[in-house]
Design a protein around this motif. Structure first.
Motif, PDB file in Angstrom:
ATOM      1  N   VAL A  20     -23.848  -8.417  32.650  1.00 55.19           N
ATOM      2  CA  VAL A  20     -25.185  -8.889  32.987  1.00 55.19           C
ATOM      3  C   VAL A  20     -25.171 -10.278  33.629  1.00 55.19           C
ATOM      4  O   VAL A  20     -25.842 -10.501  34.642  1.00 55.19           O
ATOM      5  N   PRO A  21     -24.398 -11.249  33.109  1.00 55.20           N
ATOM      6  CA  PRO A  21     -24.472 -12.580  33.716  1.00 55.20           C
ATOM      7  C   PRO A  21     -24.114 -12.607  35.202  1.00 55.20           C
ATOM      8  O   PRO A  21     -24.616 -13.469  35.921  1.00 55.20           O
ATOM      9  N   ASN A  53     -18.946 -11.753  23.142  1.00 54.01           N
ATOM     10  CA  ASN A  53     -18.716 -13.128  22.713  1.00 54.01           C
ATOM     11  C   ASN A  53     -20.074 -13.765  22.400  1.00 54.01           C
ATOM     12  O   ASN A  53     -21.041 -13.523  23.118  1.00 54.01           O
ATOM     13  N   PRO A  54     -20.178 -14.580  21.366  1.00 56.67           N
ATOM     14  CA  PRO A  54     -21.491 -15.155  21.009  1.00 56.67           C
ATOM     15  C   PRO A  54     -22.125 -15.965  22.139  1.00 56.67           C
ATOM     16  O   PRO A  54     -23.341 -15.871  22.354  1.00 56.67           O
ATOM     17  N   ASP A  55     -21.325 -16.744  22.851  1.00 53.21           N
ATOM     18  CA  ASP A  55     -21.892 -17.557  23.933  1.00 53.21           C
ATOM     19  C   ASP A  55     -22.438 -16.678  25.054  1.00 53.21           C
ATOM     20  O   ASP A  55     -23.471 -16.983  25.660  1.00 53.21           O
ATOM     21  N   GLU A  56     -21.703 -15.605  25.331  1.00 52.30           N
ATOM     22  CA  GLU A  56     -22.134 -14.680  26.378  1.00 52.30           C
ATOM     23  C   GLU A  56     -23.456 -14.004  25.969  1.00 52.30           C
ATOM     24  O   GLU A  56     -24.372 -13.854  26.781  1.00 52.30           O
ATOM     25  N   HIS A 116     -16.266  -3.581  24.265  1.00 54.87           N
ATOM     26  CA  HIS A 116     -16.332  -4.629  23.229  1.00 54.87           C
ATOM     27  C   HIS A 116     -17.362  -4.375  22.131  1.00 54.87           C
ATOM     28  O   HIS A 116     -16.998  -4.048  21.018  1.00 54.87           O
ATOM     29  N   CYS A 117     -18.658  -4.630  22.371  1.00 53.21           N
ATOM     30  CA  CYS A 117     -19.683  -4.410  21.344  1.00 53.21           C
ATOM     31  C   CYS A 117     -19.303  -5.088  20.029  1.00 53.21           C
ATOM     32  O   CYS A 117     -19.392  -4.506  18.949  1.00 53.21           O
ATOM     33  N   VAL A 118     -18.839  -6.326  20.149  1.00 54.58           N
ATOM     34  CA  VAL A 118     -18.441  -7.084  18.956  1.00 54.58           C
ATOM     35  C   VAL A 118     -19.670  -7.668  18.262  1.00 54.58           C
ATOM     36  O   VAL A 118     -19.751  -7.700  17.039  1.00 54.58           O
ATOM     37  N   TYR A 119     -20.622  -8.144  19.069  1.00 51.52           N
ATOM     38  CA  TYR A 119     -21.773  -8.860  18.508  1.00 51.52           C
ATOM     39  C   TYR A 119     -23.086  -8.124  18.750  1.00 51.52           C
ATOM     40  O   TYR A 119     -24.125  -8.758  18.923  1.00 51.52           O
TER      41      TYR A 119
END
Lengths: 426, 426
Positions: B200-201, B229-232, B266-269
């Motif tokens: 998306v970014p 990633n949390p920042d992302e 990913h789908c970590v967060y």
């Protein structure tokens, strides 16, 4: 007189934790078994030495594996779905019992020693089993392998399967002494015994006291396990109420640094007092990241230990760890340090590749004296890597090739030469 | 007509997550490219088929790699000390820019495709770069490799280095269409395009809308990154205030399952609503444990996804991941799940080997249809492993040998045969 020669290649080592020195198209001089420096142009006084030309290849110090269980090598990479207690009951103990049979020990330790010879490891601190005869067989095989190693006959007299429990402390002590004295008679050049209480839960106070006396009498080093798992730490607290903390249960018997070199595997859950005692007593920590993942133990606070100035190296801990590869141990250590930073302590900066390489070489090598670096005066251990099988679309720097070699575990396929204490052993 | 034959060996597969079926000294029948079952005694009607005899060897389904960046293969295992943003700036982006040169792309993708052919992977979902010509070269090389693959020309029109930014959404859309139409002309049998917003970014709303239209018009699948990633995740929240959560920014443009197969790395967060949407929309999760360690992202809640009944497979994510080995991805997934249990969620039981194997085969294979299992009706993908080079002091069970093969990464040295959609490709 030990060997003198010159080894040419891209010389890479870590004289300090985190400081990677790369000398491209250079040579390291070995004189009488000792490193005499890295040179682009060979000084006149060494001009007559034989040159081994590995130009274009990566030349790194030998790796020191500070913690590996030789009898567990036979089942490495199996049973990894068990939790710790089931793993001990169904995987580790049944295998260790087999070593009461010298024929089995001969076969299994022959395979182990050959694989260690083929690996990037030049020095190792090794657990055997409780069996004196099998342990001496392991020492024979390791001596033949060319590696420099400490081999421990394991001591256990409580809370263990009957076939892995020595009759009492006296008997256990006699077994240790038998191995020490017999191994002295065999005249090994590279292989030494090491006092090896399995860990506090499987050693009575009487046994610990005996081992402390033997250690002092024979001037031997010590290896064991420490603070690997929260349940284990709690068990030790209950079993040894007089000990201030887990490591104190070793220290009270003279089995925790100070006089003799001591290496403790894991140190994942060391309380602050224990960390401090580790540092004060000069105990080496064997960080075993693969095992700590596989057994679901956790992640050791390596950054903290480095900041404290503790002695620390890496262990593969086969078969809690699944591979004897120290290259893998380096990258595992870096990877888990990133998860530690993410989930446990945001102040604990992840390890870098030069720090991982330092732990695997000079960090752990210091347990053996001056080993694990190409600095002046260091014993000459080296591994030569040919990474030309790894195709690349563009030229990589030597720094990139070195890091890639570790992440690609080229110690499995790319080692073309290995030297331990200046002797070529592969 | 596709191929018909019989393959003999120890047949191992996972018809369900966590259910490992091992049929020793058996054979799997392939008729017209499809599996017809596993038999100890070959039924009369198949008696005439040619037999490939791999008795004593391990026969497993081919692996499906749901997430790998082909252009990053060239620097895998380097730059791993960088944090995410530095890694993108100093490692990923400079390399991806090189693929504007078709000669470089040809060389690098040739190496990549050969390594994929030698691996245990039979099916892959692949990121290229923004360059149409290089992407078509990648498709050519992958077609030749024999693997079955989806290849994505990456779309990026914002917040990226100038040389990796397409002029605008319109131009970016034209570039995608060019690859779709040219690849159709080339008549590939195994290679298909896939809609690939980088994440998306780096994609404007206009570009996302274009990609949604193209996806629908051409009936194509989609791949991207999600909640790594949390920042992302926070950045996406700021960039896309109208999206209910990160994945919703894809869903709003028809790029998140439902109509077309979609895989998200990913789908970590993922927040609970996102997890639920993933499940509802039938989005595949590409779990990439190695990359998530190396880039210090974290650990995805895989146990939770399995419990929810989400579609999930594994990705090597080279070069966030350092190796194309899916065997390594399986053991990495198991290992990090143990740390997740230890540090994040004590309710999340660690993954077992049969669960890891299922994700690598049938879990991810389902993105391609009926693939990754030897059940009746499945397309015939198989890998034959000769593990006889691994000496053992005692006989191991086939179950032990299989697990050891994964932990020892025998996909690097032990593959003797590989079939994709019934064709022998190695």
């Amino acid at each position: 007189m030990k060997r003198s020669f010159i080894l040419r290649g891209h010389i890479c080592h870590t004289p300090e934790a985190g400081k990677l020195e790369i000398r491209e198209n250079a040579a390291v001089v070995c004189e009488d078994g000792k490193c005499r420096g890295i040179f682009e142009d060979i000084p006149e006084k060494y001009a007559g030495l034989e040159v081994t030309d590995c130009s274009g290849m990566l030349v790194i110090p030998g790796m020191a594996d500070l913690h590996i269980h030789a009898p567990q090598f036979a089942y490495r990479g199996t049973g990894m779905d068990y939790e710790l207690l089931d793993w001990l009951e169904h995987a580790a103990f049944p295998e260790e019992i087999r070593y009461e049979d010298p024929d089995y020990a001969g076969k299994a330790y022959g395979i182990f020693a050959r694989r260690m010879q083929q690996s990037a490891t030049t020095r190792a601190v090794v657990f055997g089993t409780i069996h004196p005869e099998a342990t001496l067989i392991l020492m024979d095989r390791m001596e033949e392998s060319g590696l420099i190693s400490y081999i421990g006959k394991v001591s256990m007299d409580r809370r263990s399967p009957p076939k892995l429990t020595e009759a009492d402390a006296r008997q256990a002590a006699e077994n240790v002494i038998r191995v020490i004295e017999e191994s002295a008679k065999r005249g090994y050049r590279r292989t030494r015994p090491i006092i090896t209480p399995r860990f506090v839960p499987s050693c009575s106070d009487e046994l610990m006291a005996e081992l402390g006396r033997i250690r002092e009498e024979y001037g031997l080093p010590v290896q064991s396990h420490l603070s690997e798992n929260p349940d284990e730490v709690e068990l030790v607290r209950q079993l040894e109420p007089e000990a201030a903390f887990y490591g104190d249960a070793y220290d009270r018997h003279g089995l925790f640094g100070r006089g003799g070199n001591t290496v403790m595997a894991h140190c994942v859950y060391s309380v602050p007092e224990e960390k401090e005692r580790i540092r004060e007593n000069g105990v080496w920590i064997a960080h075993c990241p693969s095992s700590n993942m596989n057994i679901a133990s956790g992640i050791a606070p390596v950054r903290r230990y480095l900041e404290m100035g503790c002695r620390i190296g890496l262990g593969t801990d086969v078969a809690g760890g699944t591979s004897e590869s120290m290259f893998r141990a380096v990258t595992d250590a870096i990877q888990v340090s990133k998860l530690y930073w993410r989930y446990v302590d945001r102040e604990a900066k992840p390890l870098t590749f030069p720090e991982g390489l330092w732990m695997a070489t000079k960090g752990g090598g210091s347990f053996f004296g001056k080993a694990g670096s190409f600095e002046e005066g260091y014993e000459f251990d080296a591994v030569v890597l040919d990474d030309s099988g790894e195709q690349s679309a563009r030229p990589l720097s030597v720094r990139e090739r070195l890091e890639r070699a570790f992440y690609q575990e080229l110690d499995r396929t790319g080692i073309v030469m290995k030297f331990a204490d200046s002797e070529r052993i592969l």
